[in-house]
Design an enzyme around this catalytic site. Structure first.
Site, short mmCIF file in Angstrom:
data_model
loop_
_atom_site.label_atom_id
_atom_site.label_comp_id
_atom_site.label_asym_id
_atom_site.label_seq_id
_atom_site.Cartn_x
_atom_site.Cartn_y
_atom_site.Cartn_z
N LYS A 1 0.85 -1.20 0.00
CA LYS A 1 0.00 0.00 0.00
C LYS A 1 0.89 1.26 0.00
O LYS A 1 0.74 2.13 -0.86
CB LYS A 1 -0.90 0.01 1.25
CG LYS A 1 -1.59 1.34 1.47
CD LYS A 1 -2.39 1.35 2.74
CE LYS A 1 -1.64 1.72 3.98
NZ LYS A 1 -1.39 3.17 4.19
N ASN A 2 1.81 1.32 0.96
CA ASN A 2 2.63 2.54 1.07
C ASN A 2 3.60 2.68 -0.11
O ASN A 2 4.05 3.78 -0.41
CB ASN A 2 3.40 2.56 2.39
CG ASN A 2 2.46 2.80 3.57
OD1 ASN A 2 1.31 3.18 3.37
ND2 ASN A 2 2.95 2.57 4.78
N ARG B 1 -3.58 10.89 4.47
CA ARG B 1 -2.48 11.84 4.59
C ARG B 1 -1.50 11.74 3.43
O ARG B 1 -0.87 12.72 3.07
CB ARG B 1 -1.73 11.59 5.89
CG ARG B 1 -2.59 11.64 7.11
CD ARG B 1 -1.77 11.31 8.32
NE ARG B 1 -0.61 12.20 8.38
CZ ARG B 1 -0.64 13.43 8.85
NH1 ARG B 1 -1.74 13.92 9.35
NH2 ARG B 1 0.44 14.17 8.86
N CYS C 1 -4.06 12.83 13.14
CA CYS C 1 -4.67 11.57 12.73
C CYS C 1 -5.19 10.87 13.99
O CYS C 1 -5.08 11.42 15.09
CB CYS C 1 -3.71 10.70 11.94
SG CYS C 1 -2.64 9.68 12.90
N ARG D 1 0.48 14.64 13.54
CA ARG D 1 1.46 14.18 12.54
C ARG D 1 1.82 15.39 11.68
O ARG D 1 1.21 15.64 10.67
CB ARG D 1 0.89 13.05 11.70
CG ARG D 1 0.80 11.76 12.50
CD ARG D 1 0.15 10.65 11.71
NE ARG D 1 1.01 10.12 10.66
CZ ARG D 1 0.64 9.12 9.86
NH1 ARG D 1 -0.54 8.57 10.01
NH2 ARG D 1 1.45 8.67 8.93
N PRO D 2 2.87 16.11 12.10
CA PRO D 2 3.22 17.35 11.41
C PRO D 2 3.77 17.11 10.00
O PRO D 2 4.19 16.00 9.68
CB PRO D 2 4.30 17.95 12.30
CG PRO D 2 4.84 16.83 13.10
CD PRO D 2 3.77 15.80 13.22
N ASP E 1 5.99 19.62 8.85
CA ASP E 1 6.98 20.70 8.81
C ASP E 1 8.21 20.34 7.98
O ASP E 1 8.77 21.19 7.28
CB ASP E 1 7.39 21.09 10.25
CG ASP E 1 7.91 19.91 11.05
OD1 ASP E 1 7.30 18.82 10.94
OD2 ASP E 1 8.91 20.05 11.76
N LEU E 2 8.63 19.09 8.03
CA LEU E 2 9.85 18.71 7.30
C LEU E 2 9.64 18.70 5.79
O LEU E 2 10.55 19.01 5.03
CB LEU E 2 10.34 17.34 7.77
CG LEU E 2 10.81 17.29 9.22
CD1 LEU E 2 11.05 15.85 9.67
CD2 LEU E 2 12.10 18.11 9.38
N ASP F 1 4.26 0.29 12.15
CA ASP F 1 3.03 -0.27 11.57
C ASP F 1 2.80 -1.73 11.98
O ASP F 1 1.79 -2.32 11.61
CB ASP F 1 3.07 -0.16 10.04
CG ASP F 1 2.83 1.26 9.56
OD1 ASP F 1 2.47 2.12 10.39
OD2 ASP F 1 2.99 1.52 8.35
N VAL G 1 8.45 5.72 17.29
CA VAL G 1 8.13 6.54 16.11
C VAL G 1 6.90 7.39 16.39
O VAL G 1 6.92 8.61 16.22
CB VAL G 1 7.94 5.66 14.85
CG1 VAL G 1 7.62 6.53 13.63
CG2 VAL G 1 9.18 4.81 14.59
N ARG H 1 -8.71 0.13 4.10
CA ARG H 1 -7.75 1.09 3.54
C ARG H 1 -6.45 0.39 3.16
O ARG H 1 -5.76 0.84 2.26
CB ARG H 1 -7.42 2.18 4.57
CG ARG H 1 -8.54 3.13 4.83
CD ARG H 1 -8.08 4.25 5.71
NE ARG H 1 -6.91 4.91 5.14
CZ ARG H 1 -6.26 5.90 5.70
NH1 ARG H 1 -6.66 6.36 6.87
NH2 ARG H 1 -5.22 6.45 5.13
#
Ligand code: UD1
Length: 420
Positions: free
Chosen positions: A22-23, A92, A116, A121-122, A124-125, A304, A326, A396
């Site tokens: 999926k990812n 996301r 989430c 879950r920023p 910014d990076l 995960d 994480v 999902r």
């Protein structure tokens, strides 16, 4: 809304084919924005997140069609550079379109994803990395607007190793002018696979598979056919399912190398595991030994897999500790597992499990994708019937989960539910 009814107690046996990641697919699909043409992505899992990404790309003008597990994407004409909230709020990973849209068109507007289910879950990076390449970023009414006449290569260090931010900045850098050097880049297989696809498209990237990527920007790229990697998280989930039910299962279409840390830990619990090419055979006769894990970036134990491992350790005769380094708040599955009889305490980002307690079926609620997987696993070994509500979370990320489990001998049925 669908729910699963699971009658616990069956041992799993037989073969299961692991789907495409999926990812992996979610990282590769937005890359088509970078060059006009028709793309084919093989081994694409047929699941909800892929449909969401297809719809988002469709809204940009990229027609996506999934035939079995072959995805065709027609990116000959892109007519919009905007990812609206209605798509991003569902997933996301929609944020991945920001880098390639900006790199190719010099302008993109993408909704901010927000938090989430299990916490903040920023992004910014992602934004800092794009700014380093010369993008002007403004935030307006919940949207990120990124602009740059032409991105310019530079050095960027990721403070935290981030899969999504690395993917986004990498996709931007391949079309930037000059050389970009990324340090502390993510080395997850899904990112390595993205880098390989970009190289096939004509990108110049050195350091693949390491956290130090050197990218020499090119003017244009070409469309390609690509093979998506196998889903390592789905594979880990079936390994744990087999072990929990004291079964004998062969997993096909895996990349065992991507699962090294999980296989190692499973062996420590007492499983017998054989690897042969892209197949993994697992058998387990006893309750697992209590083994502590700490999630970390690749090649460590993936976050995960944390929820599924928690379900596994409920069967151990003894105490175990599970630390999520994480995502510190990723423990939404625990109150639901407690409804089945689990004895778990959470202190900061550590779950302390007193294993060996009797589990009995109950109604439980999915809160997110991997939490749902852990509830199904627990249901497979609980006395009586477990009802897992809100399985759309599971849809999902797990292709045909009830069919695959049924084929392995589990008693699991999908039914419509009035309960929300
Ligand atoms: C991806 C995976 C997700 C997995 C996660 C960690 C996809 C579609 N999703 O999510 O399944 O759980 O990797 O392996 O591939 N962070 C920041 N700022 C940022 C970005 C991230 O602080 O801008 C932090 C996060 O809060 C987290 C850590 O970095 O603590 C890693 O997150 P990241 O690798 O970015 O996760 P995702 O790419 O969102």
């Amino acid at each position: 809304m669908d729910k699963f009814l699971i009658q616990g107690g069956n041992r799993l046996h037989g073969r299961v084919k692991i789907s495409g990641a999926k990812n992996g697919a979610l990282a590769l699909m937005p890359a088509v924005i970078l060059a006009p043409g028709i793309y084919h992505l093989h081994n694409t899992p047929n699941l909800r997140d892929v449909w969401t990404m297809s719809r988002l790309l469709g809204s940009l003008g990229i027609f996506c069609e999934l035939n079995g597990n072959d995805l065709t994407m027609d990116a000959r004409q892109i007519s919009s550079f905007e990812a609206p909230y209605e798509h991003v709020k569902k997933m996301r990973a929609s944020f991945y379109v920001l880098g390639p849209l900006l790199a190719r068109y010099g302008w993109a507007k993408v909704s901010l994803p927000g938090g989430c289910a299990w916490g903040p879950r920023p992004v910014d990076l992602h934004l800092k990395g794009l700014e380093k390449l010369g993008a002007k970023i403004t935030l307006e009414q919940g949207y990120v607007i990124a602009e740059a006449d032409k991105l310019k290569g530079d050095r960027f260090h990721f403070d935290i190793s981030s899969v999504g931010a690395t993917g986004n900045v990498l996709m931007a850098a391949v079309l930037a002018r000059g050389v970009t050097e990324l340090t502390n880049a993510a080395i997850e297989p899904e990112i390595t696979s993205l880098a390989r696809m970009l190289i096939k498209m004509g990108a110049k990237i050195d350091g693949i598979g390491t956290s130090h990527l050197i990218i020499e920007g090119v003017e244009t790229l070409n469309p390609v056919d690509e093979e998506n990697i196998p889903d390592r998280i789905e594979a880990a989930t079936y390994l744990i399912a087999a072990a929990m039910t004291k079964g004998r299962v062969e997993l096909e279409n895996t990349n065992p190398y991507h699962l090294s840390s999980v296989i190692e830990k499973m062996e420590e619990t007492g499983c017998n595991i054989d690897v042969n090419g892209n197949k993994i055979f697992i058998e387990m006769d006893d309750d697992p030994k209590p083994i502590n894990i700490k999630t970390s970036i690749y090649p460590g134990i993936p976050t995960d897999v944390q929820a599924q491992w928690t379900a596994y350790m409920l069967l151990a005769q003894g105490n175990s500790f599970i630390t999520d380094s994480v995502y510190h708040d990723r423990f939404k599955h625990i109150p639901e597992l407690q409804r089945l009889g689990a004895d778990i305490n959470v202190v900061d980002n550590v779950a302390i499990i007193k294993g060996g307690k009797k589990l009995s079926g109950a109604i439980v609620m999915s809160s997110d994708l991997r939490a749902s997987a852990s509830l199904i696993l627990a249901g497979l070994v609980s006395d009586g019937v477990t009802e897992v509500l809100r399985v759309y979370h599971l849809d999902r990320g797990y292709e045909s989960v009830e069919k695959k489990l049924e084929n392995l001998g589990a008693s699991i049925k999908r039914v419509k539910s009035e309960m929300i």
